[in-house]
Design an enzyme around this catalytic site. Sequence first.
Site, short mmCIF file in Angstrom:
data_model
loop_
_atom_site.label_atom_id
_atom_site.label_comp_id
_atom_site.label_asym_id
_atom_site.label_seq_id
_atom_site.Cartn_x
_atom_site.Cartn_y
_atom_site.Cartn_z
N GLN A 60 0.84 -1.19 0.00
CA GLN A 60 0.00 0.00 0.00
C GLN A 60 0.87 1.24 0.00
OE1 GLN A 60 -2.75 -1.01 3.18
NE2 GLN A 60 -4.42 -1.21 1.70
N THR A 92 1.15 -3.11 7.33
CA THR A 92 1.38 -4.56 7.34
C THR A 92 0.45 -5.22 6.33
OG1 THR A 92 2.23 -4.43 9.58
CG2 THR A 92 1.40 -6.57 8.93
N HIS A 93 -0.14 -4.42 5.43
CA HIS A 93 -1.11 -4.92 4.46
C HIS A 93 -0.41 -5.37 3.20
CE1 HIS A 93 -3.51 -1.68 6.77
NE2 HIS A 93 -3.38 -2.77 7.49
N THR A 94 0.34 -6.43 3.32
CA THR A 94 0.99 -7.03 2.16
C THR A 94 0.00 -8.02 1.53
OG1 THR A 94 1.95 -8.72 3.60
CG2 THR A 94 3.26 -6.77 3.20
#
Lengths: 242, 591
Positions: B346, B517-519
């Site tokens: 993101q 942490t939005h992988t």
Amino acid sequence: MSSKQPSSPSRRDFLRQSLVAVPAVSLMGTAAIAQTQSGTAATPAVAAGPKYTPRYFTAPEWDFLEAAVDRLIPSNEDGPGAVEAGVPEFLDRQMEAAYGHGGLWYMQGPFVPDSPPTLGYQLRYTPRELYRKGIAAIDDWCQKQHNQKFAALPADQRDAILHQLEKGEIKLDDVPTAAFFSQLLTNTKEGYFADPMYGGNKQMGAWKMIGFPGARADFADWVEQPGKVYPFGPVSIEGAKS
Amino acid sequence: MIRMKPVDIVIVGFGWTGAIMGIELADTGLKILALERGAYRDTSPDFVYPHNADELAYGIRGELFQPLARETVTVRHAVSDTAVPYRQYGSFLFGNNVGGAGIHWNGQHYRPSPEDLEIHSHISKRYGQKFMPDDMQIQDYGVAYDELEPYLEQFEYLCGTSGTAGNLNGEIKPGGNPFEGARKKPYPNPAVADTYGAKLFADAARAVGYHPFPQPSDNASRPYTNPHGVRLGPCNLCGYCERFGCFMYSKASPQTTILPVLMRKPNFELRTHSHVTKINLDSSGKRATGVTYIDAQGQQVEQPADLVIVSAFQMHNVRLMLLSGIGTPYDPNTGKGVIGKNYAYQMMSSIGVFFDKDVAINPFIGGGAGGVQIVDDFNADHFDHGPHGFVGGAYIYGGQTGGRPIQQLIVPPGTPSWGAGWKKAAKDNYLHATTVATHGSVMSYRDRYLDLDPTYKDAFGLPLLRITFDWHDNEYKMSQFVTERAQEIVKQMNPKATSLTLRKPGDHYDIRQYQTTHTTGGVIQGASPDSSALNRFQQSWDVSNVFVTGASAFPQNLGYNPTGLIGGLTYMSVKAIRETYLKQPGPLVQA
């Protein structure tokens, strides 16, 4: 070299005398006294309480740390400096923790220290090793350049050296100085603001300075009163109040 | 090798999706085993006050995170570069132990916009195929919003999400997000009250002509009992949320919504300290026979199972598929293969907003999600992208989640990083500063992917996952555009100073800075085995008794936090398993 007879001691004495001579000092309390002392690493500002004996850092390393963190967060009328806040004690205690041993980091090789900085820390050193090698190398450099170790240099000269380290302008074998400086500054601010149980932030002085209420952690009554100044001082995890 | 008694279903990784799978399958009476590499954790004794209010331990040293010393990932910017290990936490934070990242998350609970799920079709139709750069390889999920809606609702009612509906059965409601897809029911709880920074932001956003609404939050605004009978308590905005467990039972997590019920089911077993290293296949390679794991004593254990559900964190799911040889690894040179394909991230920007001393922000008052206001006017395809030449968008966020001084103290631009000047700025600004940020999408590209690193290994000697990622022009443009809109709002807030963090062309992806942490991606779902690893029910095209949950299924990243969509997709998948697959095991979609 010209630094054989440095003018700094007399300048230091002048600064100390001139500050002590200002009558307002007595009204400003310990912060101002600490400020007068902060010019000389030989007599660092010390908070009340038993003197801490470092376990990891050697005496010369301890002198270096006191003299360095005293410039990173100096003592003045705004609030406590890093030395009186106990940051050196915090640093020493962190060196004994898993963190200091590199236990929280992936430390398998191969190491590629010249990787782009955006890919993060790529040195082979744990924090303990980075401090040990970094301090020794900087003290050597100071000895060669200024005939004195870092801790013996006057405040303005220490400031100048710290700026050079930050920008990576001093080249040392083995230790990239910008990485060393970054580690030192990061850990210094950690110690300054962490809960006092870790050895820094003595008497929650850093929290009081900025207005952070520490471990209060309950603001249910306050979110409904937007814009009102929160009236309570900090508490610590171990129950200290102010 | 120890061989255990077979089970019907084995769940690999016990965070949000593993717990949902467990509870939704428990009533089948089948024997279910969850394997978790970490330890058991619960609110008491692990997250209790005052020990939880420890910024150094949790916020900085990462007490709840996966120990990188044992396993990390490697990162490089381009296919031709050599990757190096992610040695210290920065850009993203892996969860660890029972509950996974569902413990240390903020609780920002969003639904996708309808067009997010059909992005390739939608963009092609509205702007034409040529609107997308040649190397952009975005895809549809194979699931439409209306079909997913009941499952999105189910997850919100599990979590007790606090928010204000903006579109109830097609009717636009005041105070909510007018751009959201239609919801059949309102949020289960009303929105959390605004913090002062959020209020100032929302007032300014309305004045500029935008549509602010309270961030949907899994920090409960009031006591709530969920459909399993598990109770949450009201959030007290303690300021120790993201990176921390919740001592108030307010933040939805597997522990506060599912585990009190699931752990009592006689047909359910949880084994902690059980690190799965491989999904085992039979000689045909088309059927999984179970998994192999390493137990707390370091012994290899074979666990036979009829059905394998892979529910670890996004990156770990991808790595396990690669280590197990399920599906064809993605090749960035040919664009063929599916495992590791379409890794995305993101794109964030942030504005520090500094006021005079008469404005008391009290930044330490904050929930992870609640108490924050959002402007969604420039996310997804909520506006005409035609004149702007990029795909995707971002929401704009106003307020703060806390004022923890090591991590969250901000100082005005021009402040030195240390010394008396830094100290004075810290003292003068701490109580009077807030943040406005943008939280944006990243599309998927041919040269952005995941594979196994050729050099670096984990503590067991297995190859680490390698990330090949850097920003593309589309995302720089998106971030510039939405950040300018955020700056309009900030100007209306009339601060005395502002700072800006914006990633511009030429700035490489920097793993030292926390972003999100939005992988996503790497085991993506879609319409065809040629272009995706999973079908629309998150079932492997190649091995039909393997299902893979979580953000690894996202074909590209959206502007929202992913957990709401992850939960919805999991509920849809588990319903298909329960009602269709278990009756007649085999592919749920014919290739």
